[in-house]
Motif scaffolding. Structure first.
Motif, PDB file in Angstrom:
ATOM      1  N   ILE A  33      11.464  11.291  -5.744  1.00  0.00           N
ATOM      2  CA  ILE A  33      11.221   9.939  -6.240  1.00  0.00           C
ATOM      3  C   ILE A  33      12.033   9.723  -7.504  1.00  0.00           C
ATOM      4  CG2 ILE A  33       9.497   8.413  -7.265  1.00  0.00           C
ATOM      5  CD1 ILE A  33       7.469   9.676  -5.344  1.00  0.00           C
ATOM      6  N   LEU A  34      12.769   8.628  -7.533  1.00  0.00           N
ATOM      7  CA  LEU A  34      13.498   8.243  -8.736  1.00  0.00           C
ATOM      8  C   LEU A  34      12.844   6.966  -9.274  1.00  0.00           C
ATOM      9  CD1 LEU A  34      17.215   8.765  -7.561  1.00  0.00           C
ATOM     10  CD2 LEU A  34      15.644  10.431  -8.578  1.00  0.00           C
ATOM     11  N   ASP A  35      12.118   7.131 -10.357  1.00  0.00           N
ATOM     12  CA  ASP A  35      11.354   6.048 -10.958  1.00  0.00           C
ATOM     13  C   ASP A  35      12.239   5.443 -12.056  1.00  0.00           C
ATOM     14  OD1 ASP A  35       8.878   4.866 -10.650  1.00  0.00           O
ATOM     15  OD2 ASP A  35       7.983   6.007 -12.303  1.00  0.00           O
ATOM     16  N   VAL A  36      12.755   4.242 -11.821  1.00  0.00           N
ATOM     17  CA  VAL A  36      13.779   3.680 -12.704  1.00  0.00           C
ATOM     18  C   VAL A  36      13.141   2.738 -13.717  1.00  0.00           C
ATOM     19  CG1 VAL A  36      15.901   2.318 -12.782  1.00  0.00           C
ATOM     20  CG2 VAL A  36      15.505   3.896 -10.872  1.00  0.00           C
ATOM     21  N   THR A  37      13.211   3.113 -14.994  1.00  0.00           N
ATOM     22  CA  THR A  37      12.612   2.319 -16.064  1.00  0.00           C
ATOM     23  C   THR A  37      13.610   2.182 -17.218  1.00  0.00           C
ATOM     24  OG1 THR A  37      11.668   4.287 -17.086  1.00  0.00           O
ATOM     25  CG2 THR A  37      10.282   3.120 -15.506  1.00  0.00           C
ATOM     26  N   VAL A  38      13.168   1.510 -18.285  1.00  0.00           N
ATOM     27  CA  VAL A  38      13.983   1.358 -19.490  1.00  0.00           C
ATOM     28  C   VAL A  38      13.220   1.922 -20.671  1.00  0.00           C
ATOM     29  CG1 VAL A  38      14.884  -0.361 -21.129  1.00  0.00           C
ATOM     30  CG2 VAL A  38      15.344  -0.615 -18.685  1.00  0.00           C
ATOM     31  N   GLY A  39      13.917   2.653 -21.529  1.00  0.00           N
ATOM     32  CA  GLY A  39      13.289   3.172 -22.747  1.00  0.00           C
ATOM     33  C   GLY A  39      14.338   3.301 -23.837  1.00  0.00           C
ATOM     34  N   THR A  40      13.871   3.505 -25.067  1.00  0.00           N
ATOM     35  CA  THR A  40      14.804   3.633 -26.185  1.00  0.00           C
ATOM     36  C   THR A  40      15.122   5.098 -26.430  1.00  0.00           C
ATOM     37  OG1 THR A  40      14.044   1.600 -27.203  1.00  0.00           O
ATOM     38  CG2 THR A  40      15.145   3.171 -28.639  1.00  0.00           C
ATOM     39  N   ALA A  55       0.841  -1.205   0.000  1.00  0.00           N
ATOM     40  CA  ALA A  55       0.000   0.000   0.000  1.00  0.00           C
ATOM     41  C   ALA A  55       0.871   1.248   0.000  1.00  0.00           C
ATOM     42  CB  ALA A  55      -0.907  -0.011   1.223  1.00  0.00           C
ATOM     43  N   GLY A  56       1.939   1.197   0.783  1.00  0.00           N
ATOM     44  CA  GLY A  56       2.847   2.335   0.830  1.00  0.00           C
ATOM     45  C   GLY A  56       3.502   2.579  -0.515  1.00  0.00           C
ATOM     46  N   LEU A  57       3.858   1.487  -1.194  1.00  0.00           N
ATOM     47  CA  LEU A  57       4.504   1.615  -2.489  1.00  0.00           C
ATOM     48  C   LEU A  57       3.579   2.293  -3.488  1.00  0.00           C
ATOM     49  CD1 LEU A  57       6.987   0.959  -4.127  1.00  0.00           C
ATOM     50  CD2 LEU A  57       6.015  -1.274  -4.627  1.00  0.00           C
ATOM     51  N   LEU A  58       2.318   1.902  -3.462  1.00  0.00           N
ATOM     52  CA  LEU A  58       1.366   2.512  -4.382  1.00  0.00           C
ATOM     53  C   LEU A  58       1.257   4.011  -4.144  1.00  0.00           C
ATOM     54  CD1 LEU A  58      -1.397  -0.227  -4.402  1.00  0.00           C
ATOM     55  CD2 LEU A  58       0.084   0.452  -6.307  1.00  0.00           C
ATOM     56  N   LEU A  59       1.247   4.377  -2.866  1.00  0.00           N
ATOM     57  CA  LEU A  59       1.156   5.801  -2.546  1.00  0.00           C
ATOM     58  C   LEU A  59       2.354   6.555  -3.108  1.00  0.00           C
ATOM     59  CD1 LEU A  59      -0.193   5.753   1.096  1.00  0.00           C
ATOM     60  CD2 LEU A  59      -1.330   6.697  -0.929  1.00  0.00           C
ATOM     61  N   ALA A  76      13.806  -5.728  -8.419  1.00  0.00           N
ATOM     62  CA  ALA A  76      12.838  -5.192  -9.387  1.00  0.00           C
ATOM     63  C   ALA A  76      11.430  -5.367  -8.833  1.00  0.00           C
ATOM     64  CB  ALA A  76      12.985  -5.911 -10.722  1.00  0.00           C
ATOM     65  N   GLY A  77      10.608  -4.357  -9.052  1.00  0.00           N
ATOM     66  CA  GLY A  77       9.235  -4.417  -8.573  1.00  0.00           C
ATOM     67  C   GLY A  77       9.075  -3.910  -7.154  1.00  0.00           C
ATOM     68  N   THR A  78      10.154  -3.422  -6.557  1.00  0.00           N
ATOM     69  CA  THR A  78      10.062  -2.883  -5.201  1.00  0.00           C
ATOM     70  C   THR A  78      10.715  -1.504  -5.157  1.00  0.00           C
ATOM     71  OG1 THR A  78      12.177  -3.685  -4.324  1.00  0.00           O
ATOM     72  CG2 THR A  78      10.338  -5.238  -4.312  1.00  0.00           C
ATOM     73  N   SER A  79      10.627  -0.877  -4.007  1.00  0.00           N
ATOM     74  CA  SER A  79      11.276   0.425  -3.845  1.00  0.00           C
ATOM     75  C   SER A  79      12.012   0.463  -2.514  1.00  0.00           C
ATOM     76  CB  SER A  79      10.238   1.549  -3.891  1.00  0.00           C
ATOM     77  OG  SER A  79       9.429   1.501  -2.731  1.00  0.00           O
ATOM     78  N   PHE A  80      12.887   1.417  -2.406  1.00  0.00           N
ATOM     79  CA  PHE A  80      13.574   1.668  -1.135  1.00  0.00           C
ATOM     80  C   PHE A  80      13.762   3.174  -1.009  1.00  0.00           C
ATOM     81  CE2 PHE A  80      17.672   2.404   1.131  1.00  0.00           C
ATOM     82  CZ  PHE A  80      17.222   2.045   2.392  1.00  0.00           C
ATOM     83  N   THR A  81      13.585   3.679   0.211  1.00  0.00           N
ATOM     84  CA  THR A  81      13.717   5.121   0.435  1.00  0.00           C
ATOM     85  C   THR A  81      14.983   5.417   1.221  1.00  0.00           C
ATOM     86  OG1 THR A  81      11.323   5.411   0.398  1.00  0.00           O
ATOM     87  CG2 THR A  81      12.629   7.173   1.410  1.00  0.00           C
ATOM     88  N   TYR A  82      15.894   6.148   0.581  1.00  0.00           N
ATOM     89  CA  TYR A  82      17.107   6.621   1.259  1.00  0.00           C
ATOM     90  C   TYR A  82      16.739   7.865   2.062  1.00  0.00           C
ATOM     91  CZ  TYR A  82      19.698   3.489  -1.836  1.00  0.00           C
ATOM     92  OH  TYR A  82      20.175   2.369  -2.496  1.00  0.00           O
ATOM     93  N   LYS A  83      17.135   7.887   3.321  1.00  0.00           N
ATOM     94  CA  LYS A  83      16.810   9.010   4.210  1.00  0.00           C
ATOM     95  C   LYS A  83      18.085   9.478   4.898  1.00  0.00           C
ATOM     96  CE  LYS A  83      12.330   6.929   5.312  1.00  0.00           C
ATOM     97  NZ  LYS A  83      11.429   6.449   6.373  1.00  0.00           N
ATOM     98  N   GLU A  85      14.467  12.585   1.692  1.00  0.00           N
ATOM     99  CA  GLU A  85      14.051  11.192   1.500  1.00  0.00           C
ATOM    100  C   GLU A  85      13.951  10.958   0.003  1.00  0.00           C
ATOM    101  OE1 GLU A  85      11.410  10.615   5.576  1.00  0.00           O
ATOM    102  OE2 GLU A  85      10.556  10.010   3.631  1.00  0.00           O
ATOM    103  N   VAL A  86      14.736  10.031  -0.512  1.00  0.00           N
ATOM    104  CA  VAL A  86      14.737   9.742  -1.944  1.00  0.00           C
ATOM    105  C   VAL A  86      14.261   8.310  -2.133  1.00  0.00           C
ATOM    106  CG1 VAL A  86      16.042   9.773  -4.085  1.00  0.00           C
ATOM    107  CG2 VAL A  86      16.737  11.265  -2.188  1.00  0.00           C
ATOM    108  N   THR A  87      13.092   8.177  -2.715  1.00  0.00           N
ATOM    109  CA  THR A  87      12.536   6.839  -2.951  1.00  0.00           C
ATOM    110  C   THR A  87      12.948   6.360  -4.332  1.00  0.00           C
ATOM    111  OG1 THR A  87      10.670   7.273  -1.502  1.00  0.00           O
ATOM    112  CG2 THR A  87      10.419   5.483  -3.102  1.00  0.00           C
TER     113      THR A  87
END
Ligand SMILES: [Cu+2]
Length: 775
Positions: free
Chosen positions: A69-76, A24-28, A152-159, A106-108
Motif C-alpha cells: 500500500i502506498l498511502d500518498v499524503t503531504v507533510g512538512t 467498503a473496499g477502500l476502508l479495508l 484525490a480521495g480514491t485509490s487504485f490497485t496496480y496488479k 498488488e500495489v494499492t
C-alpha cells in the motif's frame, strides 16, 4: 507471455462500465495499511535510513499476490534544510519498494493529497520505471496513455507479475510534476534464488543511492509558469509570461541534501569548506538566489529564498547538515545501485579514491567495466556499480567523499555523501573532495557510452532442469526483445527533436517532428481507444495545417529511402545534399496534438532521435523581441526513456544523422541494452547536433510513451506514444477497476490567472517554503 482473452467483457460504452473500488473496499485497504505499519523495515537509523514502503507479505501467485500500500499524503519536511511541504508515502519521503523476480504483486495507491495541493484536481498515477509489464499494459501508470489518473480521495490497485530483469528501477508519478515533490522512490527487483547471479561471488553488501534534484516550490506550481505564453506579444496581464524553473536548489542523496551547503549556516556559520558546485565554487548568497528566468517584462517572477540565513530558523529538530553515509567493510565487496530520479539534472557520481566497476545499466547486465572515481547518470537512468576491496591507495581506516555533481546546467549544485569504512570515526578531509569537472573534460563521451557490452552469458542463460535453475530473464525464458539488433529492420523512424513556439498562442513547446503533447487531449486513455477500435490510430486528428498525426517513417532498404510509407501527405522527404544517403525531414508548422507511432506485431524497428536546434523548421518567432530568442539556435541534451521495452542503443554520435552512419557509427553486434538514453548536445557549446539510434522488437502489445525524462521538457510536450500491435490490444482483457475518467482532461494546466492561482496555490500564488512548520 501476453495473456490474450476472448473479448468477453467488452464494454458497452467506453468509460461508464469501468469498475470502481467500492467504498467498503477502500476502508479495508486503509485498515490494512495501518496494520502493516509494524512490518516496516529499515536498513539503518535516524536520517540515514532508507525506509521501505509498507508491505503486506503473502504468497506470490496470481491468486495470492504480495500486497503493498502506498498511502500518498503531504507533510512538512526539510530534506535540504529548507522546510517545505513535500509528498510523503506511508509518512516517509521517497521510501523504497522491493519486489522479487516473478512475484505477482498488488500495489494499492491511496491518493490522500489535500484539497489545497497544487493541481490536486488532476489526480495522480504511479509508473514502474524500467518495467516492460508484459501482458499488463494497463498497469504502466501513464496518464491518458494507459489510464486516467487516480482522483484525490480514491485509490487504485496496480496488479502485475514482476516479469522483469532483476536490478535497479524506480517508481514515480507520471501524471504531472508531483514527482518533483517526492511522489517517487527506489524500486529494487531481487533475483530469484535459482537464477544465475549478476556477479559471482555475490557482493557482500548492497545499498541504494536515490538521487534527485530539488526545488523549494512545488513541481506543479513551477510547471504552471511553463504554461504561459513565451511570445511577449501574446502574453496578457491575465496570462502572465513564461518562466523557466531555474536551477535546482539542491541535489538529494536518499532524501538528504544541504541547500547551498548551508549546514553551518544553520548554526550561523557560512560553510566555506565544501564546494557548492562541481567546478569547486563555494556558495555565496548570490548562488542561493538564482533568479527565475522569465520572459523579459512579463509577470510571474516569484521571490525565492535569498539565503540560508533567512530560511533556516534554529527550531530544533532537523536533518540539516546530515549526509547520507554508505558503510563499507574492509575486505568486502559493496554494490551500489545509483538511480538518477531527478527531474532535470544529468549527474556525475564520484567516490573519492575508489574504482567503480559498472555491472548493470538500467537493470540490464553488462560486461564489467572499471571507472576510476566517477560515472555518469542521466535522469531516468540507473547504473549499478561494485566497489571491490583492497583497492590501491584506499585506507580502510578512513572515510571518503561521495560527490554527486550536476552537468550541463551551469551553476547547478552538488550533493555530498560519505563512503565510510566501519572502523573509521572521522569525516573525510574537505580538502580531499574530488570534482568531476565539466563534461568537456570527462571520459564519459559518446564512444564510452557506446562501448558497454551486454552480458550475453546472463541474457542468454537457459533453464537447467537437472540443476533446478531458471534463466536470468525468468520468467521470460527467451523473449524476442533480446534478439540481437543485427536482424534487418522493417522500418526506421526519424524523430526530429526541436523546441518550437506555437504560432496560435505563443506557447513554447518541446516537440518531436514539430508535434508536442496537446494541452487538452481526448478524455480517454490511448490504450482504451485502441482497445475499443484497433483502427483508432487512423482517426487521430491531424495537427492543424500540418498534416501528420503519426510518426513518419521510411523503408531503409532497397533504394527506396525517399519513399514514405506512412501518413505524410503534406510532408516532404528532402534530400538536402542531393543524395538519398543524406535524408532529412522537412515538416510543416509546429502544433500540439496527439502524436502516435504505430508498430506492427513482431517487427524490429529503429528509432533515430535527432537533436536539432530549437528553432529548426521555422517553428520560432524569429522576430520575438525577447532575450531568450537569441538562444533558440542552441540545443540542450535530453534523456529519452522508452516504456514497455529495453532497447539496443545501436548508435550515438554528434552531428546530423544520415544513412551513412549505419556503416560508420553503428554497433549491430553487441551494443548496450538500456531503457533510457542520452540525446547529447555538444557538451560545451550546445550548438552542435547529436543523434541516437535505438532498435527493438515490437513484441509487447500496449501503448508505450517514448519521452524525455527531464520532467519539465516532458511537461512541455517532448514525447510520443507508441502503439504496439493494435489488434492484440483489442483482444486483451481490460483489468477491472481502472480509474474513471474526469469530464475534462488536461496534460498540462490552464493558462495562468492570478486570481485562480491564488485560490489554488495560496496567497503568494505559489506554495513557498514554510519555516514556521519545521518539524
Ligand atoms: Cu528533454
Amino acid at each position: 507471455m501476453l495473456r490474450l482473452h476472448p473479448k468477453d467483457d467488452k464494454r458497452g460504452s467506453a468509460m461508464s462500465s469501468y469498475l470502481r473500488i467500492p467504498l467498503a473496499g477502500l476502508l479495508l485497504l486503509c485498515l490494512g495499511a495501518a496494520a502493516a505499519a509494524a512490518e516496516v523495515a529499515s536498513t539503518g537509523t535516524g536520517a540515514r535510513r532508507l525506509l521501505e514502503a509498507n508491505k503486506l507479505p503473502e504468497g506470490s501467485s496470481q491468486s495470492n499476490p504480495k500486497r503493498y500500500i502506498l498511502d500518498v499524503t503531504v507533510g512538512t519536511r526539510a530534506p535540504d534544510c529548507v522546510a517545505r511541504k513535500v509528498i510523503l508515502i506511508n509518512n516517509n519521503f521517497q521510501p523504497r519498494l522491493t519486489f522479487t523476480q516473478g512475484d505477482w504483486v498488488e500495489v494499492t495507491v491511496v491518493n490522500k493529497l489535500p484539497a489545497d495541493w497544487p493541481s490536486v484536481a488532476k489526480g495522480i498515477t504511479v509508473h514502474w520505471h524500467g518495467f516492460s509489464l508484459r501482458g499488463s499494459p494497463w498497469m504502466d501508470g501513464t496518464k491518458f496513455v494507459s489510464q486516467c489518473p487516480i482522483p484525490a480521495g480514491t485509490s487504485f490497485t496496480y496488479k502485475f507479475q514482476v516479469n522483469e530483469m532483476p536490478g535497479s528501477y524506480f517508481y514515480h508519478d507520471h501524471s504531472s510534476l508531483n514527482r518533483a515533490d517526492g511522489l517517487q522512490g527506489p524500486l529494487v527487483v531481487l533475483p530469484r534464488k535459482d537464477v544465475p547471479p549478476l556477479v559471482s561471488p555475490a557482493p557482500d553488501a548492497s545499498d541504494v543511492l536515490f538521487l534527485t534534484d530539488f526545488w523549494h516550490f512545488t513541481g506543479n506550481a513551477l510547471a504552471m509558469r511553463l504554461n504561459r505564453p513565451f511570445d511577449p506579444n501574446q502574453a496578457t496581464s491575465a496570462s502572465g509570461g513564461w518562466c523557466w524553473v531555474g536551477l535546482p536548489r539542491s541535489l538529494l542523496i536518499n532524501g538528504l541534501g544541504n541547500y547551498g551547503e548551508c549546514e553551518d549556516v544553520y548554526t550561523r556559520k557560512v560553510n566555506q569548506t565544501l564546494p557548492f558546485r562541481s567546478d569547486g565554487h563555494k556558495a555565496n548568497s548570490t548562488d542561493l538566489m538564482s533568479p527565475n528566468v522569465c520572459v523579459a517584462g512579463q509577470l510571474g517572477a516569484t521571490a525565492e529564498p535569498s539565503s540560508c540565513k533567512v530560511e533556516l530558523k534554529a527550531t530544533g529538530k532537523t536533518t540539516c547538515g546530515q549526509r547520507y553515509r554508505v558503510t563499507a567493510k574492509a575486505g568486502k565487496t559493496q554494490r551500489l545501485r545509483l538511480i538518477n530520479a531527478g527531474t532535470l539534472v544529468y549527474m556525475t557520481v564520484c567516490i573519492q579514491s575508489h574504482t567503480l566497476t559498472v555491472v548493470a545499466l538500467d537493470a540490464a547486465p553488462v560486461e564489467p567495466r572499471d571507472f576510476f572515481e566517477c560515472v555518469d547518470i542521466n535522469t531516468g537512468q540507473r547504473v549499478d556499480v561494485l566497489i571491490k576491496p583492497n583497492q590501491a591507495g584506499v585506507d580502510t581506516s578512513k572515510s571518503y567523499w561521495i560527490n554527486v555533481g550536476s552537468q550541463y546546467r551551469k551553476g547547478a549544485p552538488s550533493a555530498y555523501g560519505i563512503y565510510r569504512y566501519e572502523s573509521s570515526k572521522a569525516t573525510p578531509d574537505p580538502s580531499q573532495i574530488i570534482q568531476p569537472g565539466p563534461m568537456a573534460d570527462r571520459k564519459w563521451n559518446t564512444s564510452v557510452t557506446m562501448s558497454f557490452r551486454p552480458n550475453r552469458a546472463l541474457l542468454d542463460s537457459k533453464a537447467d532442469k537437472k540443476k533446478s535453475t531458471a534463466p536470468y530473464l525468468y520468467p521470460n525464458a527467451a523473449p524476442k526483445s533480446f534478439k540481437l539488433p543485427s536482424t534487418s529492420i522493417s522500418r526506421r523512424f526519424v524523430l526530429q527533436s526541436t523546441q518550437p513556439l506555437i504560432e496560435s498562442n505563443g506557447m513554447l513547446k518541446w516537440a518531436l517532428d514539430s508535434i508536442a503533447y496537446p494541452v487538452a487531449p481526448p478524455c480517454k486513455p490511448v490504450l482504451d481507444s485502441v482497445y475499443d477500435n484497433p483502427n483508432w490510430v487512423s482517426s487521430v486528428p491531424p495537427v492543424p495545417s500540418n498534416g501528420p498525426n503519426q510518426a513518419l517513417y521510411f523503408t531503409p532498404k532497397g533504394g527506396n529511402a525517399s519513399t514514405w510509407e506512412g501518413n505524410g501527405k503534406d510532408l516532404q522527404l528532402v534530400d538536402a545534399a542531393g543524395s538519398s544517403s543524406n535524408v532529412v525531414i522537412k515538416l510543416g508548422k509546429p502544433g500540439a496534438a496527439s502524436h502516435v507511432l504505430s508498430l506492427r506485431p513482431g517487427e524490429m524497428v529503429e528509432i533515430v532521435i535527432q537533436n536539432n536546434r530549437a528553432g529548426f523548421n521555422g517553428g520560432q518567432f524569429a522576430s520575438a523581441n525577447d532575450s531568450l530568442t537569441n538562444n533558440r539556435n542552441g540545443r540542450e541534451q535530453h534523456s529519452f526513456h522508452l516504456h514497455g521495452h529495453h532497447f539496443w542503443q545501436v548508435g550515438m554520435g554528434m552531428g546530423e544523422w544520415s544513412e551513412d552512419k549505419v556503416k560508420t557509427d553503428y554497433n549491430l553486434v553487441n551494443p548496450p541494452l538500456r531503457d533510457t538514453t542520452t540525446v547529447l548536445s555538444n557538451g560545451t557549446t550546445e550548438d552542435k547536433a547529436a543523434w541516437v539510434a535505438l532498435r527493438f522488437v515490437a513484441d509487447n502489445p500496449g501503448t508505450w510513451p517514448l519521452h524525455c525524462h527531464i520532467a519539465w521538457h516532458e511537461f512541455m510536450g517532448q514525447g510520443i506514444t507508441i502503439i504496439e500491435d493494435a489488434p492484440a490490444i483489442a483482444k486483451a482483457k481490460v483489468p477491472p477497476g481502472m480509474p474513471s475518467c474526469p469530464a475534462k482532461c488536461t496534460y498540462t494546466f490552464a493558462n495562468f490567472n492570478p486570481n485562480a492561482a491564488k485560490a489554488v496555490y495560496g496567497s503568494s500564488g505559489l506554495l513557498a517554503p514554510d519555516n514556521s512548520q519545521l518539524p
